[in-house]
Design a protein around this motif. Structure first.
Motif, short mmCIF file in Angstrom:
data_model
loop_
_atom_site.label_atom_id
_atom_site.label_comp_id
_atom_site.label_asym_id
_atom_site.label_seq_id
_atom_site.Cartn_x
_atom_site.Cartn_y
_atom_site.Cartn_z
N ASP A 206 0.73 -7.40 -3.74
CA ASP A 206 0.89 -6.71 -2.45
C ASP A 206 0.25 -5.32 -2.48
O ASP A 206 -0.39 -4.90 -1.52
N ILE A 207 0.44 -4.60 -3.58
CA ILE A 207 -0.17 -3.27 -3.71
C ILE A 207 -1.69 -3.40 -3.67
O ILE A 207 -2.37 -2.64 -2.98
N THR A 208 -2.22 -4.35 -4.42
CA THR A 208 -3.66 -4.56 -4.46
C THR A 208 -4.20 -4.91 -3.07
O THR A 208 -5.21 -4.34 -2.63
N ALA A 209 -3.52 -5.80 -2.38
CA ALA A 209 -3.96 -6.19 -1.04
C ALA A 209 -3.96 -4.99 -0.10
O ALA A 209 -4.88 -4.83 0.72
N SER A 210 -2.97 -4.13 -0.23
CA SER A 210 -2.92 -2.93 0.62
C SER A 210 -4.07 -1.98 0.31
O SER A 210 -4.67 -1.40 1.22
N GLU B 192 -7.18 -3.48 1.85
CA GLU B 192 -7.19 -3.37 3.31
C GLU B 192 -7.32 -1.93 3.80
O GLU B 192 -8.09 -1.64 4.72
N HIS B 193 -6.58 -1.02 3.21
CA HIS B 193 -6.49 0.33 3.76
C HIS B 193 -7.37 1.37 3.08
O HIS B 193 -7.64 2.41 3.67
N CYS C 39 -8.79 -2.54 -8.86
CA CYS C 39 -7.44 -2.00 -8.67
C CYS C 39 -6.57 -2.25 -9.89
O CYS C 39 -6.43 -3.39 -10.33
#
Length: 70
Positions: A23-27, A30-31, A39
């Motif tokens: 989830d941290i990586t995906a954020s 994305e952001h 990451c």
């Protein structure tokens, strides 16, 4: 190359940490426009007796609640 250090009270499973890291990586992807392969997410487990909230350890708080919670 984003580096995220997650300090957390010990007790999470490897599967939970993997999900959190995903989830941290995906954020970050994305952001922050980062590439997933760049990451880094590092977990530092802290003993419940070494993490204090308002002068009381997490271990003490758990004992008062009657659970081994996380």
């Amino acid at each position: 190359m984003p580096y995220v250090l997650v300090q957390i009270v010990e007790g999470r499973s490897a599967e939970a940490k993997k999900a959190i890291a995903a989830d941290i990586t995906a954020s970050l992807v994305e952001h922050a426009g980062a590439r997933a392969e760049d990451c880094y997410v590092v977990f530092r487990d802290v003993a419940a007796s070494d993490w204090l909230i308002a002068g009381e350890t997490v271990a003490e708080r758990r004992r008062k609640r009657g659970d081994a919670g996380t």
